[in-house]
Design a protein around this motif. Structure first.
Motif, PDB file in Angstrom:
ATOM      1  N   ILE A 306       0.869  -1.183   0.000  1.00 13.95           N
ATOM      2  CA  ILE A 306       0.000   0.000   0.000  1.00 13.95           C
ATOM      3  C   ILE A 306       0.906   1.232   0.000  1.00 13.95           C
ATOM      4  N   LYS A 307       0.694   2.110  -0.973  1.00 13.54           N
ATOM      5  CA  LYS A 307       1.532   3.314  -1.076  1.00 13.54           C
ATOM      6  C   LYS A 307       0.648   4.542  -1.265  1.00 13.54           C
ATOM      7  N   ASP A 308       1.154   5.689  -0.750  1.00  8.65           N
ATOM      8  CA  ASP A 308       0.371   6.930  -0.729  1.00  8.65           C
ATOM      9  C   ASP A 308       0.970   7.940  -1.698  1.00  8.65           C
ATOM     10  N   TYR A 309       0.096   8.559  -2.511  1.00  7.36           N
ATOM     11  CA  TYR A 309       0.522   9.578  -3.465  1.00  7.36           C
ATOM     12  C   TYR A 309      -0.445  10.758  -3.396  1.00  7.36           C
ATOM     13  N   ASP A 310       0.007  11.847  -2.773  1.00  4.89           N
ATOM     14  CA  ASP A 310      -0.811  13.062  -2.656  1.00  4.89           C
ATOM     15  C   ASP A 310      -2.197  12.759  -2.095  1.00  4.89           C
ATOM     16  N   GLY A 311      -2.263  11.882  -1.108  1.00  6.63           N
ATOM     17  CA  GLY A 311      -3.533  11.564  -0.463  1.00  6.63           C
ATOM     18  C   GLY A 311      -4.263  10.378  -1.052  1.00  6.63           C
ATOM     19  N   TYR A 312      -3.823   9.883  -2.207  1.00 10.41           N
ATOM     20  CA  TYR A 312      -4.414   8.686  -2.816  1.00 10.41           C
ATOM     21  C   TYR A 312      -3.632   7.458  -2.351  1.00 10.41           C
ATOM     22  N   LYS A 313      -4.339   6.451  -1.838  1.00  7.59           N
ATOM     23  CA  LYS A 313      -3.692   5.217  -1.399  1.00  7.59           C
ATOM     24  C   LYS A 313      -3.903   4.147  -2.468  1.00  7.59           C
ATOM     25  N   VAL A 314      -2.806   3.510  -2.877  1.00  5.19           N
ATOM     26  CA  VAL A 314      -2.855   2.478  -3.917  1.00  5.19           C
ATOM     27  C   VAL A 314      -2.389   1.156  -3.306  1.00  5.19           C
ATOM     28  N   VAL A 328      -5.673  -3.375  -8.657  1.00  4.00           N
ATOM     29  CA  VAL A 328      -5.305  -2.486  -7.556  1.00  4.00           C
ATOM     30  C   VAL A 328      -6.563  -1.869  -6.964  1.00  4.00           C
ATOM     31  N   GLU A 329      -6.467  -1.553  -5.685  1.00  2.77           N
ATOM     32  CA  GLU A 329      -7.538  -0.819  -5.006  1.00  2.77           C
ATOM     33  C   GLU A 329      -7.009   0.578  -4.698  1.00  2.77           C
ATOM     34  N   VAL A 330      -7.744   1.580  -5.151  1.00  2.61           N
ATOM     35  CA  VAL A 330      -7.330   2.971  -4.955  1.00  2.61           C
ATOM     36  C   VAL A 330      -8.348   3.664  -4.060  1.00  2.61           C
ATOM     37  N   THR A 331      -7.846   4.322  -3.011  1.00  2.44           N
ATOM     38  CA  THR A 331      -8.704   5.080  -2.101  1.00  2.44           C
ATOM     39  C   THR A 331      -8.393   6.566  -2.270  1.00  2.44           C
ATOM     40  N   SER A 332      -9.434   7.350  -2.562  1.00  2.09           N
ATOM     41  CA  SER A 332      -9.247   8.787  -2.785  1.00  2.09           C
ATOM     42  C   SER A 332      -9.062   9.508  -1.452  1.00  2.09           C
ATOM     43  N   PRO A 333      -8.598  10.766  -1.481  1.00  2.00           N
ATOM     44  CA  PRO A 333      -8.422  11.517  -0.231  1.00  2.00           C
ATOM     45  C   PRO A 333      -9.704  11.655   0.581  1.00  2.00           C
ATOM     46  N   GLN A 338     -11.946   2.374  -5.089  1.00  2.00           N
ATOM     47  CA  GLN A 338     -12.191   1.966  -6.476  1.00  2.00           C
ATOM     48  C   GLN A 338     -11.249   0.814  -6.815  1.00  2.00           C
ATOM     49  N   LEU A 339     -11.825  -0.323  -7.263  1.00  2.00           N
ATOM     50  CA  LEU A 339     -11.019  -1.432  -7.760  1.00  2.00           C
ATOM     51  C   LEU A 339     -10.778  -1.224  -9.250  1.00  2.00           C
ATOM     52  N   VAL A 340      -9.522  -1.354  -9.666  1.00  2.00           N
ATOM     53  CA  VAL A 340      -9.157  -1.060 -11.052  1.00  2.00           C
ATOM     54  C   VAL A 340      -8.292  -2.193 -11.592  1.00  2.00           C
ATOM     55  N   ILE A 341      -8.649  -2.672 -12.784  1.00  6.11           N
ATOM     56  CA  ILE A 341      -7.806  -3.648 -13.476  1.00  6.11           C
ATOM     57  C   ILE A 341      -6.893  -2.886 -14.427  1.00  6.11           C
ATOM     58  N   LEU A 342      -5.591  -3.050 -14.240  1.00  3.83           N
ATOM     59  CA  LEU A 342      -4.613  -2.382 -15.089  1.00  3.83           C
ATOM     60  C   LEU A 342      -4.058  -3.371 -16.106  1.00  3.83           C
ATOM     61  N   LYS A 343      -4.072  -2.959 -17.377  1.00  2.00           N
ATOM     62  CA  LYS A 343      -3.466  -3.751 -18.440  1.00  2.00           C
ATOM     63  C   LYS A 343      -2.195  -3.053 -18.907  1.00  2.00           C
ATOM     64  N   LYS A 344      -1.242  -3.826 -19.355  1.00  4.28           N
ATOM     65  CA  LYS A 344       0.069  -3.278 -19.714  1.00  4.28           C
ATOM     66  C   LYS A 344      -0.058  -2.139 -20.731  1.00  4.28           C
ATOM     67  N   PHE A 351     -10.412   7.921 -11.232  1.00  3.25           N
ATOM     68  CA  PHE A 351     -11.676   8.557 -10.857  1.00  3.25           C
ATOM     69  C   PHE A 351     -12.216   9.474 -11.953  1.00  3.25           C
ATOM     70  N   GLY A 352     -11.546   9.496 -13.095  1.00  4.00           N
ATOM     71  CA  GLY A 352     -12.038  10.259 -14.240  1.00  4.00           C
ATOM     72  C   GLY A 352     -11.854  11.759 -14.137  1.00  4.00           C
TER      73      GLY A 352
END
Length: 599
Positions: A306-314, A328-333, A338-344, A351-352
């Motif tokens: 779990i890593k934090d970037y400007d208040g977003y946790k990934v 990955v699961e991303v939590t906004s500030p 939000q669960l997100v599937i990342l493709k290469k 969050f758009g």
């Protein structure tokens, strides 16, 4: 409670059996307390005093004595150097827009008051003989333009100038306050400035060039040997040969300027640049637009990290090396998950809104058999296109191009005010204040002994006037220079530096304690003046002096007294600070502190 100061008792050297008498002074002088800047007294407090308030009083007295621990001497200042300063503020000329003088009227001055000022002495572009509307139109053909150097930059290299212009100005009268612009004939007494939307422009050129300059200085008069001076200028504008010629006192034709290449061909992806002092990290440059945000780089995620970037946790929930995907699961500030599937190589705006953008770059198994995903992380991504407000209140026109590597770059940005500006004082980027000003002068013909208006008498009082757009630096800028003996200033040699006599004060620091207990004092071996805090009940030394008949105050009934006894212990004096109880002693201590403050 009134503290009494008891007259000093003169005690003979033998003390016992001596005749008591009153001295001239009720309180000791400064040398009782300090000598040569160091303590000359000890403060004695009772070891068995019934109240700690006596200790507090002793501490306050010690603090007051501390303010006297210094030496002073009259010395003559001997400076090794002097610092001089020179005003180097870039102060543009004011713009005169109306002038009712003899030189512009080309005839007698006839106006006697403001309402008499004629309406046909506005600047029309060539002379002061136009109307207000003529001035508005003339100004637009030759607007005020100026440059403030080295204000913005690329990657903290501040070489970008602010080239600004105010292309159109109108006056909105405030005195008379019932006028509008259509009523202006003679110049108003006071007015706001109105700058229409888009008329205030700032050009920021991000193509920084290297220019070689050679100045032909001619031949020396003795030998006929030709001389020249060469140097380079790094700037966003081509150097002006006329300015260089003025500096070297040569003809502009003697100045040769050549382009040597670009230092910066513009702002590219990966650069950080500033616009009016606001910093932007460029993610991508597009035609007449760019994207900016914070690039956190390519980050390694192990499963479960779990890593934090400007208040977003990934959080890395699942990693598939076979499919080259990651969940990955991303939590906004504000706590939205939000669960997100990342493709290469597929960019995902989670969050758009550009808040966080993830791009999976690779998946693999580490040497410790852990599943690892590398993800490019960008936060707060925004896109600015020509016509958008880049800085609040300023619309941006973005000019893009291609550098020598074929990459898209921002060449320059032109900012313009997004709304009409209507102010008494217009702030020009924090550097200048621009405002309207009417100046009037009156002259009495009798005082001048001259018929100014040519009406056959010398009885009138006449008025002249000048209206201006004042351009005033917000702050003065000074250059300082330190000069020592032998230095030179405008052709003068510094021969010596003289100073006046002044009082030199040197603080002194005591090396031994000055507050002691009464049990530490041997009355047969006293080695300094004493301040005794507390009466005979609280302080054994005070009791000793009472028993010896040296202290004569009725301490049992005292509301607080300061009793000074000279030569109480040989050549050493005593000052008793005491009263009938701890509160009375406290009042006496306060009185002593006030006395010390006056020494």
């Amino acid at each position: 409670m009134k503290v009494r100061k008891i007259a000093a008792l003169a005690v003979g050297a033998a003390m016992v059996g001596a005749t008591l008498g009153y001295a001239n002074a009720a309180m000791p002088g400064k040398e009782f307390f300090v000598k040569d800047g160091m303590p000359n007294v000890k403060i004695v407090v009772g070891a068995n005093a019934p109240s700690t308030m006596d200790v507090a009083s002793a501490a306050d007295i010690a603090l007051a004595i501390g303010s006297l621990l210094y030496t002073s001497e009259e010395v003559k200042a001997s400076g090794v150097s002097v610092v001089v300063k020179k005003d180097i503020t870039d102060d543009p000329d004011d713009i005169t827009i109306y002038k009712y003088f003899y030189s512009t009227v080309k005839g007698p001055i006839t106006a006697e008051e403001w309402s008499d000022l004629p309406g046909d002495y506005w600047w029309n572009g060539s002379a002061y003989n136009g109307s207000y509307d003529d001035w508005v139109a003339a100004y637009q053909t030759l607007p005020w333009m100026y440059e403030v150097e080295d204000m913005d930059g690329i990657d903290e290299d501040f070489k970008v100038d602010w080239d600004f212009s105010i292309d159109e100005i109108h006056l909105i009268p405030t005195d008379p306050d019932d006028w509008d612009e259509n009523d202006i004939d003679q110049p108003p007494k006071d007015a706001k400035l109105q700058i229409p939307k888009g008329a205030f422009k700032v050009l920021l050129n991000y193509t920084i060039s290297n220019w070689s300059v050679e100045v032909d200085l001619g031949k020396d008069s003795q030998w006929g040997i030709p001389y020249s001076e060469s140097f380079n200028i790094i700037d966003d504008d081509k150097p002006d040969p006329n300015e260089i010629a003025d500096e070297y006192d040569v003809d502009p034709s003697d100045v040769k300027i050549n382009f040597k290449g670009y230092v910066y061909e513009g702002v590219a992806s990966g650069d950080t640049f500033t616009v009016l002092g606001n910093s932007y990290y460029v993610l991508n440059v597009i035609d007449k637009a760019f994207e900016y945000g914070k690039d956190h780089g390519e980050v390694w995620f192990r499963l479960g990290d779990i890593k934090d970037y400007d208040g977003y946790k990934v959080k890395a929930v699942d990693i598939s090396v076979y499919e080259n995907r990651a969940l990955v699961e991303v939590t906004s500030p504000n706590g939205i998950d939000q669960l997100v599937i990342l493709k290469k190589d597929e960019e995902k705006d989670v969050f758009g809104n550009g808040g966080i953008i993830l791009t999976l770059t690779d998946t693999f198994v580490g040497i410790d058999s852990n599943l690892i995903a590398t993800i490019q992380v960008v936060t707060n991504k925004k896109k600015i296109e020509s016509g958008d407000e880049l800085v609040a209140g300023w619309k941006a026109e973005i000019t893009t191009g291609t550098n020598s590597d074929g990459d898209k770059v921002i060449k320059w940005i032109t900012l313009s005010n997004a709304d009409d500006i209507e102010e008494k004082t217009v702030d020009v980027l924090g550097k200048y204040k621009v405002y309207y000003k009417l100046q009037t002068w009156t002259k009495d013909e009798a005082d001048a002994n001259y018929d100014i208006n040519d009406d056959g008498d010398k009885k009138d009082e006449l008025m002249t006037a000048k209206a201006m757009i004042v351009i005033e630096p917000t702050e003065r800028v000074y250059e300082t220079k330190e000069l020592a003996v032998g230095g030179e200033l405008d052709g003068w040699i510094i021969e010596s530096i003289k100073g006046e006599t002044y009082t030199k004060v040197t603080p002194m620091v005591p090396t031994e304690p000055i507050t002691v207990l009464d049990t530490e004092v041997d009355v047969n071996a006293v080695d300094s003046n004493l301040i005794l805090v507390g009466g005979p009940v609280a302080n054994a030394i005070t009791k000793y002096l009472v028993d010896q008949g040296l202290s004569t105050v009725d301490w049992k009934n005292s509301d607080g007294d300061l009793e000074y006894i000279e030569d109480a212990f040989g050549t050493f004096d005593v000052l008793i600070v005491a009263g009938k109880d701890r509160y009375a002693t406290r009042e006496a201590a306060k009185e002593l502190m006030q006395y010390l403050a006056q020494l």
